[in-house]
Design a protein around this motif. Structure first.
Motif, PDB file in Angstrom:
ATOM      1  N   ASN A 107       3.355  17.072   2.491  1.00 36.56           N
ATOM      2  CA  ASN A 107       3.289  17.561   4.103  1.00 36.56           C
ATOM      3  C   ASN A 107       2.237  16.652   4.830  1.00 36.56           C
ATOM      4  N   LEU A 108       2.389  15.350   4.649  1.00 36.29           N
ATOM      5  CA  LEU A 108       1.682  14.367   5.227  1.00 36.29           C
ATOM      6  C   LEU A 108       2.077  14.278   6.843  1.00 36.29           C
ATOM      7  N   VAL A 109       1.204  14.052   7.559  1.00 38.63           N
ATOM      8  CA  VAL A 109       1.548  13.768   8.998  1.00 38.63           C
ATOM      9  C   VAL A 109       1.001  12.474   9.058  1.00 38.63           C
ATOM     10  N   LEU A 110      -0.098  12.015   8.433  1.00 41.05           N
ATOM     11  CA  LEU A 110      -0.331  10.508   8.536  1.00 41.05           C
ATOM     12  C   LEU A 110       0.621   9.786   7.790  1.00 41.05           C
ATOM     13  N   ASP A 111       0.940   8.631   8.523  1.00 42.87           N
ATOM     14  CA  ASP A 111       1.758   7.736   7.747  1.00 42.87           C
ATOM     15  C   ASP A 111       1.315   6.379   7.546  1.00 42.87           C
ATOM     16  N   GLN A 112       2.204   5.422   6.788  1.00 42.07           N
ATOM     17  CA  GLN A 112       1.652   4.326   6.144  1.00 42.07           C
ATOM     18  C   GLN A 112       1.101   3.492   6.909  1.00 42.07           C
ATOM     19  N   PRO A 113       1.541   3.257   8.188  1.00 40.96           N
ATOM     20  CA  PRO A 113       0.928   2.097   9.078  1.00 40.96           C
ATOM     21  C   PRO A 113      -0.625   2.557   9.533  1.00 40.96           C
ATOM     22  N   TRP A 114      -0.708   4.011   9.673  1.00 37.73           N
ATOM     23  CA  TRP A 114      -2.182   4.440   9.869  1.00 37.73           C
ATOM     24  C   TRP A 114      -3.143   4.213   8.900  1.00 37.73           C
ATOM     25  N   VAL A 115      -2.766   4.562   7.419  1.00 36.30           N
ATOM     26  CA  VAL A 115      -3.401   4.135   6.469  1.00 36.30           C
ATOM     27  C   VAL A 115      -3.826   2.463   6.350  1.00 36.30           C
ATOM     28  N   VAL A 116      -2.749   1.700   6.693  1.00 39.13           N
ATOM     29  CA  VAL A 116      -2.965   0.422   6.455  1.00 39.13           C
ATOM     30  C   VAL A 116      -4.272   0.150   7.963  1.00 39.13           C
ATOM     31  N   ARG A 117      -3.897   0.408   8.888  1.00 38.26           N
ATOM     32  CA  ARG A 117      -4.771   0.345   9.923  1.00 38.26           C
ATOM     33  C   ARG A 117      -6.166   0.706   9.415  1.00 38.26           C
ATOM     34  N   THR A 118      -6.432   1.975   8.981  1.00 40.69           N
ATOM     35  CA  THR A 118      -7.734   2.608   8.493  1.00 40.69           C
ATOM     36  C   THR A 118      -8.375   1.925   7.399  1.00 40.69           C
ATOM     37  N   LEU A 119      -7.480   1.457   6.473  1.00 41.31           N
ATOM     38  CA  LEU A 119      -8.207   0.722   5.410  1.00 41.31           C
ATOM     39  C   LEU A 119      -8.588  -0.788   5.989  1.00 41.31           C
ATOM     40  N   ALA A 120      -7.847  -1.269   6.804  1.00 44.48           N
ATOM     41  CA  ALA A 120      -8.155  -2.623   7.408  1.00 44.48           C
ATOM     42  C   ALA A 120      -8.473  -3.684   6.306  1.00 44.48           C
ATOM     43  N   PRO A 123       0.822  -5.302 -10.638  1.00 43.10           N
ATOM     44  CA  PRO A 123      -0.207  -6.512 -10.147  1.00 43.10           C
ATOM     45  C   PRO A 123      -0.557  -6.304  -8.744  1.00 43.10           C
ATOM     46  N   ASP A 124       0.190  -5.667  -7.759  1.00 44.55           N
ATOM     47  CA  ASP A 124      -0.411  -5.796  -6.620  1.00 44.55           C
ATOM     48  C   ASP A 124      -0.074  -4.849  -5.579  1.00 44.55           C
ATOM     49  N   THR A 125      -0.228  -3.633  -6.252  1.00 47.68           N
ATOM     50  CA  THR A 125       0.038  -2.290  -5.299  1.00 47.68           C
ATOM     51  C   THR A 125      -1.287  -1.601  -5.161  1.00 47.68           C
ATOM     52  N   LEU A 126      -1.740  -1.112  -3.949  1.00 45.23           N
ATOM     53  CA  LEU A 126      -2.842  -0.039  -4.002  1.00 45.23           C
ATOM     54  C   LEU A 126      -1.917   1.265  -3.689  1.00 45.23           C
ATOM     55  N   LEU A 127      -2.306   2.431  -4.558  1.00 44.67           N
ATOM     56  CA  LEU A 127      -1.689   3.641  -4.297  1.00 44.67           C
ATOM     57  C   LEU A 127      -2.871   4.459  -3.626  1.00 44.67           C
ATOM     58  N   VAL A 128      -2.340   5.164  -2.456  1.00 42.34           N
ATOM     59  CA  VAL A 128      -3.502   6.002  -1.868  1.00 42.34           C
ATOM     60  C   VAL A 128      -2.793   7.371  -1.732  1.00 42.34           C
ATOM     61  N   ILE A 187       0.792  -1.242   0.037  1.00 44.37           N
ATOM     62  CA  ILE A 187       0.062  -0.174   0.200  1.00 44.37           C
ATOM     63  C   ILE A 187       1.052   1.274  -0.017  1.00 44.37           C
ATOM     64  N   SER A 188       1.092   1.967  -1.051  1.00 48.43           N
ATOM     65  CA  SER A 188       1.829   2.831  -1.247  1.00 48.43           C
ATOM     66  C   SER A 188       1.003   4.296  -0.877  1.00 48.43           C
ATOM     67  N   LEU A 189       1.718   5.147  -0.184  1.00 51.25           N
ATOM     68  CA  LEU A 189       1.128   6.422   0.345  1.00 51.25           C
ATOM     69  C   LEU A 189       1.784   7.478  -0.236  1.00 51.25           C
ATOM     70  N   ARG A 190       0.753   8.563  -0.767  1.00 48.89           N
ATOM     71  CA  ARG A 190       1.302   9.669  -1.542  1.00 48.89           C
ATOM     72  C   ARG A 190       0.618  11.037  -1.070  1.00 48.89           C
ATOM     73  N   GLY A 191       1.304  11.894  -0.926  1.00 46.71           N
ATOM     74  CA  GLY A 191       0.713  13.289  -0.542  1.00 46.71           C
ATOM     75  C   GLY A 191       1.818  14.268  -0.114  1.00 46.71           C
ATOM     76  N   ALA A 233      -9.271  11.911  -0.745  1.00 46.99           N
ATOM     77  CA  ALA A 233      -8.331  10.662  -0.661  1.00 46.99           C
ATOM     78  C   ALA A 233      -8.588  10.098  -2.163  1.00 46.99           C
ATOM     79  N   GLU A 234      -7.599   9.382  -2.802  1.00 46.92           N
ATOM     80  CA  GLU A 234      -7.815   8.790  -4.059  1.00 46.92           C
ATOM     81  C   GLU A 234      -7.021   7.505  -4.069  1.00 46.92           C
ATOM     82  N   LEU A 235      -7.717   6.259  -4.468  1.00 49.59           N
ATOM     83  CA  LEU A 235      -7.188   5.008  -4.371  1.00 49.59           C
ATOM     84  C   LEU A 235      -7.186   4.602  -5.870  1.00 49.59           C
TER      85      LEU A 235
END
Lengths: 401, 361
Positions: B85-98, B133-138, B79-83, B126-128
């Motif tokens: 000046n982000l405060v939120l991090d990749q683990p938060w996104v993973v937790r939130t998406l669940a 083959p196996d990556t989700l861009l957030v 799960i790749s995070l883009r944005g 947000a845009e997903l």
């Protein structure tokens, strides 16, 4: 492009040139001329294919040129037919109205039409057109006799026929390009439709299309073609006469014809002379202008006399109120309309194409090509293809009874 | 009668138009080949379409489930995070998406996942996107907090929320403590809930303007602000700020905040430059160029003590305004006074102990 759009080609294989026009026939029955191709003709003499390969190459060159200018391929061809082999005759048939109440039925009209057309031709001859004249019901002219009351129904057909081999040659030239021939149309009918109005044809008019090798003519009366014909004499004969009379090459004679030829003799001064080229180069000679006019006018006069003779009793000056219309490439000869008027004893004029035609094509030489496209647009035109009634099982049953 | 009619003569239409390829010109042959090829291609396409239709029909009849998931891709591994000046991090996104374990990339409901991200409030947009083959861009865009507030739901323990410029109230995630602690608390706010979600606070844009103007132009003053009250914002157009060095400061929303902060800075400077400084109690900047200032009553001095003579007229007037507010001319309305404000360094021990007002909902 919608699926209902059709690209039709009008092809005239003449003695001097091959002309191709491409029209875009839309679903709403409107036609736009989108392509034009022209090529010097080869292998054609007096409107008849004499050298198939040469004629085929010239025609296909013109077709390719037209397709290239239109940017599309032709779906079908409307082909002009001319040549000295074409002849015509009139045949009439009469039936008594079969119904007890004397009401003309579809069976009566069908029967009288088939009788009028049922005349056998000599071997090797083929019908090009059956041109129906108006019906006569008890002697009165009626456009459609069905459901009218009468005792006797007459109809006549002017049948145009030609030599099978020559017609087939013309068709095969087009088929060699792998395009089907949708309709074969007499040159005089094609050009006559373009240079005369419906009123002219109703009042009576003669259309004379003088090409390079042939002269096609059609007499219209009561709104339909009354008689047609082709004589194997054309503008090239004027050139030939000049070449023989003044001892010139064909090219020189052609130039002289275009510059000084006339339909009637206008120059009274025998001493007036004109230069062959006008560049004072070696070989440039002077010729008496009156002699040139005499030669061209004599041949022109002769052509009209032959046409008048061919028409015979069909031509009545009093029933040709719209006069005589001269068209074709040779119609550009000055005073030719006056010559025609003098021969026929009616008013004469050079045919003019309708104003909606593009200015580049508004030339008497393209009247036939444009007329072919017009026929393509109105492919069920009465003169070319009379409306055929759909006969069902019961009609056939009663007809046989 | 018809039996007696002889058949019509042969017409030109009886001439066969079929022609052997050898009799054709080269152009004609090319046209024929093109036409034949076109016909064959059309036939093949037609046949393939028919066969495909038949196969689909057969599959629909026998095993419709196969049609519903025709494409199988690999499970999501990244799960790749883009944005910016982000405060939120990749683990938060993973937790939130669940995402469930070994979730297939093609089977993800991107709209539902986007809603999960937006539900936090901290995510403005947000845009997903699937990247095979196996990556989700957030790609996300965050809100920035301008204030905070304490709220208690029912009988539960109070919770701290952050408030963005657009009034959205959310639980901040992944913020550093020193960032959150600099934010003033909001007071006088009536929080409303609609279908379990806190509604945005009205008028927050104006408050955010005041806070950002103060933070940008007079950071020392801003760091002493502990509570911002919106109680009289709608009724009187006033924002009351509890400041450690100026007591209660009232700002008016009708005048430029920049000028008001400049006046405040001037008044605080003047009061501190007084030889006998008296703590400020209240400053009302909402009434115009004449600013009422109240001072705190000092402790009653011993009877034998002798007060020094006032050396500065301001100090004299300070004593004179113990019972009535004194009007301070707005000499500090010129921006240069504001520009001077940041020159005053923030004392490490000057960070006030914030009183956090609690909102019961």
């Amino acid at each position: 492009m919608t699926s209902k759009t059709k690209y039709i080609g009008a092809v005239e294989i003449g003695t001097s040139k091959v002309t191709v026009l491409i029209g875009e026939l839309s679903q709403n029955r409107s036609l736009h001329i989108i392509g034009f191709g022209e090529c010097q003709s080869r292998g054609v003499i007096k409107g008849t294919v004499m050298d198939f390969r040469a004629a085929s190459d010239a025609t296909q060159s013109a077709l390719l040129s037209a397709e290239s200018s239109a940017g599309t391929r032709i779906d079908e061809v409307y082909l002009a037919q001319t040549g000295g082999h074409l002849e015509g005759f009139y045949n009439e048939a009469t039936v008594s109205v079969s119904a007890a109440d004397n009401l003309v039925s579809a069976i009566d009209t069908d029967t009288v039409c088939r009788l009028a057309k049922a005349k056998s031709l000599p071997d090797g001859r083929m019908v090009v057109h059956h041109i129906r004249r108006p019906f006569r019901l008890d002697g009165r002219l009626v456009p459609d006799p069905e459901h009218l009351v009468g005792h006797r129904l007459d109809v006549g057909y002017w049948t145009v026929h030609g030599q099978e081999t020559k017609i087939a040659d013309n068709i095969h030239v087009i088929r060699g390009f792998n395009v089907p021939v949708a309709e074969l149309i007499l040159s005089s009918l094609a050009s006559g439709t373009m240079v005369t109005s419906a009123e002219d044809r109703q009042n009576g008019v003669i259309v004379i299309d003088i090409g390079a090798g042939t002269t096609d003519f059609a007499l219209y009366r009561d709104g339909c073609a009354y008689a047609t014909g082709v004589i194997p004499v054309g503008g090239s004969h004027l050139t030939n006469d000049l070449a023989l009379g003044l001892r010139l090459t064909e090219g020189q004679a052609d130039k002289l014809k275009e510059r000084f030829g006339r339909g009637t003799v206008v120059t009274r001064d025998k001493a007036e002379r004109v230069w062959l080229n006008g560049d004072f180069a070696i070989g440039d000679r002077q010729f008496p202008r009156q002699a040139i006019e005499q030669i061209t006018s004599a041949r022109t006069w002769e052509i009209f006399e032959v046409v008048k003779k061919k028409l015979g009793a069909s031509f009545v000056a009093d029933r040709t109120a719209a006069g005589v219309v001269v068209t074709g490439g040779t119609a550009k000869l000055p005073n030719i309309a006056e010559a025609a008027a003098k021969v026929f004893g009616v008013v004469g004029r050079v045919g003019e194409l309708p104003g909606y035609i593009n200015e580049n094509l508004r030339d008497p030489a393209y009247a036939t090509g444009l007329g072919l496209l017009y026929f393509g647009l109105n492919s069920n035109a009465e003169s070319a293809a009379p409306a055929r009634r759909r006969s069902n099982f019961f009609t056939k049953l009663f007809a046989s009874v | 009668m018809s039996s007696s009619i002889s058949p019509s003569a042969r017409s030109w239409r009886d001439i066969p138009q079929t022609i052997a390829p050898r009799a054709m010109s080269s152009t004609g042959r090319k046209r024929m080949i093109f036409a034949n090829t076109k016909a064959i291609v059309a036939l093949v396409i037609g046949c393939v379409s028919l066969w495909g239709g038949y196969e689909i029909f057969q599959t629909w009849e026998t095993n419709p489930a196969k049609l519903k998931a025709p494409v199988k891709s690999a499970p999501v591994k990244n799960i790749s995070l883009r944005g910016q000046n982000l405060v939120l991090d990749q683990p938060w996104v993973v937790r939130t998406l669940a995402l469930p374990k070994n979730a297939d990339l093609m089977e993800l409901d991107l709209y539902a996942l986007r809603e999960r991200l937006l539900a936090s409030g901290q995510v403005r947009a947000a845009e997903l996107t699937r990247k095979f083959p196996d990556t989700l861009l957030v790609s996300i865009e965050e809100r920035s907090p301008v204030a905070r507030l304490n709220a208690r739901f029912g009988e539960g323990s109070p919770e701290e929320f952050l408030v963005a410029r657009d009034g959205v109230v959310y639980r901040g995630a992944c913020y550093k403590d020193d960032v959150v602690k600099t934010l003033p608390y909001l007071a006088g706010v009536a929080l409303k809930r609609n279908s379990g979600k806190l509604q945005p606070i009205e008028g927050m844009e104006t408050v955010a303007d005041l806070l950002t103007t103060a933070r940008a132009n007079a950071p020392t003053l801003y760091h002493h602000w502990s509570i911002v009250s919106l109680e009289r914002l709608n009724s009187d157009g006033q924002i009351a700020v509890e400041s450690a060095d100026a007591g209660t400061v009232t700002f008016g929303t009708r005048e430029d905040f920049y000028k008001q902060i400049a006046r405040l800075d001037y008044i605080i400077d003047q009061s501190k430059n007084n030889p006998t400084p008296t703590p400020l109690k209240a400053i009302n900047l909402a009434v115009g160029e004449q600013v009422p200032v109240s001072f705190q009553l000092p402790q009653a001095p011993p009877a034998n003590s002798t007060a020094p003579a006032p050396a500065h007229p301001a100090s004299a007037s300070t004593h004179a305004s113990r019972s009535t507010p004194r009007l301070v001319p707005a000499a500090a309305s010129h921006p240069r006074n504001v520009r001077a404000a940041p020159s005053r360094p923030l004392q490490a021990n000057s960070v006030p102990t914030h009183r956090s007002p609690r909102r019961d909902i």
